[in-house]
Design a protein around this motif. Structure first.
Motif, PDB file in Angstrom:
ATOM      1  N   ARG A 124       1.363 -14.558  17.180  1.00  0.00           N
ATOM      2  CA  ARG A 124       0.238 -13.586  17.233  1.00  0.00           C
ATOM      3  C   ARG A 124      -0.704 -14.139  16.303  1.00  0.00           C
ATOM      4  O   ARG A 124      -1.922 -13.778  16.284  1.00  0.00           O
TER       5      ARG A 124
ATOM      6  N   ASN B  36       5.684   0.571  11.770  1.00  0.00           N
ATOM      7  CA  ASN B  36       4.396   1.266  12.371  1.00  0.00           C
ATOM      8  C   ASN B  36       4.644   2.908  12.502  1.00  0.00           C
ATOM      9  O   ASN B  36       4.007   3.456  13.307  1.00  0.00           O
TER      10      ASN B  36
ATOM     11  N   ARG C  64       0.919 -12.719   5.712  1.00  0.00           N
ATOM     12  CA  ARG C  64      -0.417 -12.432   5.515  1.00  0.00           C
ATOM     13  C   ARG C  64      -1.608 -13.715   5.016  1.00  0.00           C
ATOM     14  O   ARG C  64      -0.846 -14.550   4.164  1.00  0.00           O
TER      15      ARG C  64
ATOM     16  N   CYS D  18      -9.913   6.378  10.950  1.00  0.00           N
ATOM     17  CA  CYS D  18      -8.510   7.158  11.344  1.00  0.00           C
ATOM     18  C   CYS D  18      -8.040   7.961  10.193  1.00  0.00           C
ATOM     19  O   CYS D  18      -8.806   7.787   9.158  1.00  0.00           O
ATOM     20  N   GLU D  19      -7.173   8.723  10.400  1.00  0.00           N
ATOM     21  CA  GLU D  19      -6.689   9.657   9.242  1.00  0.00           C
ATOM     22  C   GLU D  19      -5.959   8.908   8.266  1.00  0.00           C
ATOM     23  O   GLU D  19      -5.502   7.856   8.822  1.00  0.00           O
ATOM     24  N   LYS D  20      -6.196   9.174   6.903  1.00  0.00           N
ATOM     25  CA  LYS D  20      -5.439   8.395   5.937  1.00  0.00           C
ATOM     26  C   LYS D  20      -4.179   9.099   5.735  1.00  0.00           C
ATOM     27  O   LYS D  20      -3.830  10.174   5.701  1.00  0.00           O
ATOM     28  N   CYS D  21      -2.920   8.247   5.563  1.00  0.00           N
ATOM     29  CA  CYS D  21      -1.639   8.393   5.492  1.00  0.00           C
ATOM     30  C   CYS D  21      -1.320   8.240   4.052  1.00  0.00           C
ATOM     31  O   CYS D  21      -2.136   7.647   3.431  1.00  0.00           O
TER      32      CYS D  21
ATOM     33  N   PHE E 154      -4.717  -9.677  11.207  1.00  0.00           N
ATOM     34  CA  PHE E 154      -6.096 -10.197  11.154  1.00  0.00           C
ATOM     35  C   PHE E 154      -6.982  -9.290  10.684  1.00  0.00           C
ATOM     36  O   PHE E 154      -8.279  -9.237  10.925  1.00  0.00           O
TER      37      PHE E 154
HETATM   38  N1  ATP Z   1      -3.948   5.448   8.496  1.00  0.00           N
HETATM   39  C1  ATP Z   1      -3.471   4.708   7.264  1.00  0.00           C
HETATM   40  N2  ATP Z   1      -3.554   5.085   6.018  1.00  0.00           N
HETATM   41  C2  ATP Z   1      -3.025   4.608   5.153  1.00  0.00           C
HETATM   42  N3  ATP Z   1      -2.384   3.291   5.058  1.00  0.00           N
HETATM   43  C3  ATP Z   1      -2.523   2.701   6.161  1.00  0.00           C
HETATM   44  C4  ATP Z   1      -3.026   3.330   7.233  1.00  0.00           C
HETATM   45  N4  ATP Z   1      -2.899   2.363   8.411  1.00  0.00           N
HETATM   46  C5  ATP Z   1      -2.398   1.275   7.930  1.00  0.00           C
HETATM   47  N5  ATP Z   1      -2.104   1.428   6.527  1.00  0.00           N
HETATM   48  C6  ATP Z   1      -1.562   0.575   5.622  1.00  0.00           C
HETATM   49  O1  ATP Z   1      -1.890  -0.950   5.599  1.00  0.00           O
HETATM   50  C7  ATP Z   1      -0.876  -1.664   6.303  1.00  0.00           C
HETATM   51  C8  ATP Z   1      -1.430  -2.407   7.408  1.00  0.00           C
HETATM   52  O2  ATP Z   1      -1.816  -1.819   8.571  1.00  0.00           O
HETATM   53  P1  ATP Z   1      -2.006  -2.584   9.977  1.00  0.00           P
HETATM   54  O3  ATP Z   1      -1.772  -1.353  11.114  1.00  0.00           O
HETATM   55  O4  ATP Z   1      -3.232  -3.332   9.753  1.00  0.00           O
HETATM   56  O5  ATP Z   1      -1.028  -3.672   9.901  1.00  0.00           O
HETATM   57  P2  ATP Z   1       0.261  -4.307  10.328  1.00  0.00           P
HETATM   58  O6  ATP Z   1       0.635  -3.551  11.570  1.00  0.00           O
HETATM   59  O7  ATP Z   1       1.303  -4.825   9.372  1.00  0.00           O
HETATM   60  O8  ATP Z   1      -0.523  -5.308  11.034  1.00  0.00           O
HETATM   61  P3  ATP Z   1      -0.456  -6.267  12.349  1.00  0.00           P
HETATM   62  O9  ATP Z   1      -0.544  -5.180  13.505  1.00  0.00           O
HETATM   63  O10 ATP Z   1      -1.591  -7.065  11.914  1.00  0.00           O
HETATM   64  O11 ATP Z   1       0.812  -6.926  12.141  1.00  0.00           O
HETATM   65  C9  ATP Z   1       0.116  -0.870   6.609  1.00  0.00           C
HETATM   66  O12 ATP Z   1       1.334  -1.434   6.346  1.00  0.00           O
HETATM   67  C10 ATP Z   1      -0.107   0.546   5.647  1.00  0.00           C
HETATM   68  O13 ATP Z   1       0.410   0.236   4.568  1.00  0.00           O
END
Ligand code: ATP
Length: 438
Positions: free
Chosen positions: A437, A160, A333, A110-113, A32
Motif C-alpha cells: 500500500r 479502524n 509512517r 468528518c465527525e471528530k472522535c 498517505f
Molecule cells: N474522525 C476522527 N477523529 C479523531 N481522530 C481520528 C479520526 N479519524 C482518524 N483519527 C486518528 O487519526 C489516525 C489516522 O487515521 P487514518 O484513518 O488516516 O489512518 P490509518 O487508517 O492508520 O491510515 P491508513 O489508512 O493510511 O493506514 C487514527 O488512528 C486516529 O487516531
C-alpha cells in the motif's frame, strides 16, 4: 487536479476547504495522509478532517509534484464509499460531512472522535463481559449498515474503530480506503486488508463477499478473548500468516479460558461461543452481520449490567497482548509524506489569509485543549481513561512499530495492509495481484 469542493454526496464546485474551515492540530497520521482538528467557521463546531496527499512519490518518499492517477482514483473511491456508508446515518459509522479535492490534497471533513478503540481498551479501568458484548454489538452494527448499502469494507481491524458520539461511548467504523461495492456477480476477487484478519476464502482466491468482513470481526473477537490472532505461525511475517490462514496450519484452535491456576473464566463463555460462530472457515457456515447481531452474546434484549469494579483477569492480560500485536501490524509512517503535507498546508493557510507565525499547529506536538480536558474530572466515560493527543502525535510521528516498552518488533506491515489499487505496481516477491500500500 482541479478544485472541486463538494458535499460528501453532491458536488458544489464553488466551495473551498479553507474558506469554510479553520485548520487545527494533528490528531493522527495515516500512510498517505493525516487527520487534523478543524473548526467550522460558520458554526464554530469542532470536527476532524482526513487529509490525503495524492502526489506521486518514489520509493524514498520523494515527491515529483505530479498527481498519481492511481492514488487519486483510490482516494476518490474512498470518498464515494465512505459517503455512501455515512449516508445511512448509522451512528456506528464515523460521519463524513463534506469532501474537497484541491491542489493534490483531498480533505474529508468528518465527525471528530475521541480516541482509537485499542487505546481505550488498554487504559480502561475495568472490562467485563458486558463491555465486550457492547463492543461487538457496535462493531457489527457499523459493518451491518455498510453491507446494507452494498459495500464490503475489507479492512476490519481494531485500528479502524474509533470511540465517539454522545459521551464518547459509541464505537464507530472508519477508513473506507480499501472498501469496494459488491459487484452484480456477487463475488469479489483480490487480496485486500491486513493479514491476520483476512478471510480464508479471500486468500484462497475462491471469490468472497460480505462474509469476509464477518470473519475479520471474528478475528478481532479472538484477539480480545485470547490475546493472540486466530493463527499464530512460528514465523512472524505477513506471508507466513497468510499461508497459515490458507492451510489452517497450525490449526485454528480455541484454548480453554483458564487462568494460571486453571480456573475457567465463566464470564467469557458467551464471548467464546460468539467468536467460534464468526470464525467458521467455510463462508457458507458463517453468519451474516445481521444474523450475528442476533447471537445472544450481543443481542440487545439480553441485558447485561457491567460491574464497575469488574475487570476479568484474562481480558486485562489479553488487552495488553492485543494492543502490542496491533501496534506491530501498523504500517511505518513516512515522515517525508507528513512533512510534504505540512508544507502544502502552510502555503495554503498563508494563501488564504491565515497567519502561520502566530499558530503553533505545525510546530507543537501538544494539543493544549485536550491536555486541559484531561485534568478535568472524567465525566463522560468514567471507567475509561482519556489519552492525550500529545502522546498520540509523538507515538505516530516517531515510533513506527516501536512497542510500549520501546523495543523494535518484527514488522509485518509491508505486506499486511495491501491494496493493489493504490500503487498499481508490484514489488519483488509480491503475490501476483498484490502490491504494497505504501
Ligand atoms: N474522525 C476522527 N477523529 C479523531 N481522530 C481520528 C479520526 N479519524 C482518524 N483519527 C486518528 O487519526 C489516525 C489516522 O487515521 P487514518 O484513518 O488516516 O489512518 P490509518 O487508517 O492508520 O491510515 P491508513 O489508512 O493510511 O493506514 C487514527 O488512528 C486516529 O487516531
Amino acid at each position: 487536479m482541479g478544485c472541486c469542493g463538494s458535499t460528501a454526496a453532491t458536488p458544489a464546485p464553488q466551495e473551498h476547504f479553507f474558506t469554510q474551515y479553520k485548520l487545527g492540530k494533528k490528531l493522527g497520521e495515516g500512510a498517505f495522509g493525516q487527520v487534523r482538528l478543524v473548526v467550522d467557521r460558520s458554526t464554530q463546531k469542532e470536527l476532524a478532517v482526513k487529509i490525503v496527499d495524492v502526489r506521486e512519490r518514489d520509493e524514498h518518499g520523494a515527491c515529483s509534484g505530479a498527481v498519481s492517477k492511481s492514488r487519486d482514483r483510490v482516494t476518490r473511491t474512498e470518498v464515494d464509499l465512505w459517503s455512501k456508508a455515512s449516508g445511512t446515518d448509522c451512528e456506528y459509522i464515523v460521519k463524513l460531512y463534506k469532501s474537497f479535492a484541491e491542489k493534490s490534497l483531498y480533505y474529508m471533513v468528518c465527525e471528530k472522535c475521541q480516541c482509537s478503540f485499542m487505546d481505550r481498551l488498554v487504559e480502561a479501568e475495568s472490562m467485563s463481559e458486558a463491555d465486550l458484548a457492547k463492543i461487538f454489538r457496535h462493531m457489527l452494527l457499523g459493518v451491518f449498515h455498510t453491507h446494507e448499502v452494498g459495500i464490503v469494507h475489507r479492512d476490519i481491524k481494531p485500528d479502524n474503530f474509533l470511540w465517539g458520539g454522545p459521551n464518547n461511548s459509541v464505537l464507530k467504523l472508519c477508513d473506507y480506503g480499501l472498501a469496494v461495492m459488491m459487484p452484480k456477480t456477487g463475488k469479489l476477487s483480490g487480496v485486500f486488508g491486513t493479514a491476520p484478519y483476512m478471510a480464508p476464502e479471500m486468500l484462497r482466491n475462491e471469490g468472497y463477499d460480505f462474509l469476509a468482513d464477518v470473519w475479520s470481526i471474528g478475528s478481532v473477537a479472538y484477539l480480545l478473548v485470547f490475546g493472540s490472532f486466530p493463527y499464530s505461525p512460528s514465523e512472524a511475517s505477513a506471508p507466513a500468516m497468510k499461508k497459515a490462514i490458507i492451510e489452517d496450519h497450525p490449526p485454528l484452535h480455541f484454548p480453554a479460558l483458564s487462568d494460571a491456576q486453571g480456573v475457567v473464566s465463566g464470564s467469557l463463555v458467551g464471548a467464546l461461543d460468539f467468536t467460534k460462530m464468526l470464525l467458521k472457515r467455510s463462508a457458507k457456515q458463517r453468519p451474516t452481520a445481521a444474523e450475528a447481531l442476533r447471537h445472544e452474546f450481543v443481542a440487545e434484549k439480553v441485558v447485561k449490567l457491567p460491574d464497575a469494579n469488574e475487570f476479568d483477569p484474562l481480558l486485562r492480560k489479553n488487552a495488553h497482548k492485543a494492543r502490542s500485536l496491533t501496534q506491530q501490524m501498523r504500517q511505518k509512517r513516512d515522515s517525508t509524506v507528513q512533512h510534504g503535507i505540512d508544507d502544502l498546508l502552510k502555503k495554503l493557510i498563508i494563501k488564504n489569509g491565515g497567519d502561520i507565525s502566530s499558530s503553533n499547529i505545525f510546530f507543537s506536538e501538544g494539543d493544549e485543549k485536550l491536555d486541559q480536558e484531561e485534568e478535568e474530572p472524567r465525566s463522560m466515560e468514567p471507567r475509561m481513561k482519556r489519552r492525550s493527543s500529545r502522546r498520540d502525535v509523538k507515538h505516530s510521528t516517531h515510533s513506527g512499530v516501536i512497542d510500549q516498552s520501546g523495543s523494535l518488533k518484527f514488522d509485518m506491515s509491508p505486506n499486511s495492509a495491501v491494496d493493489s489499487r493504490a500503487s498499481g505496481k508490484s514489488a519483488p516477491g509480491d503475490v501476483p495481484g498484490l502490491s504494497n500500500r505504501c
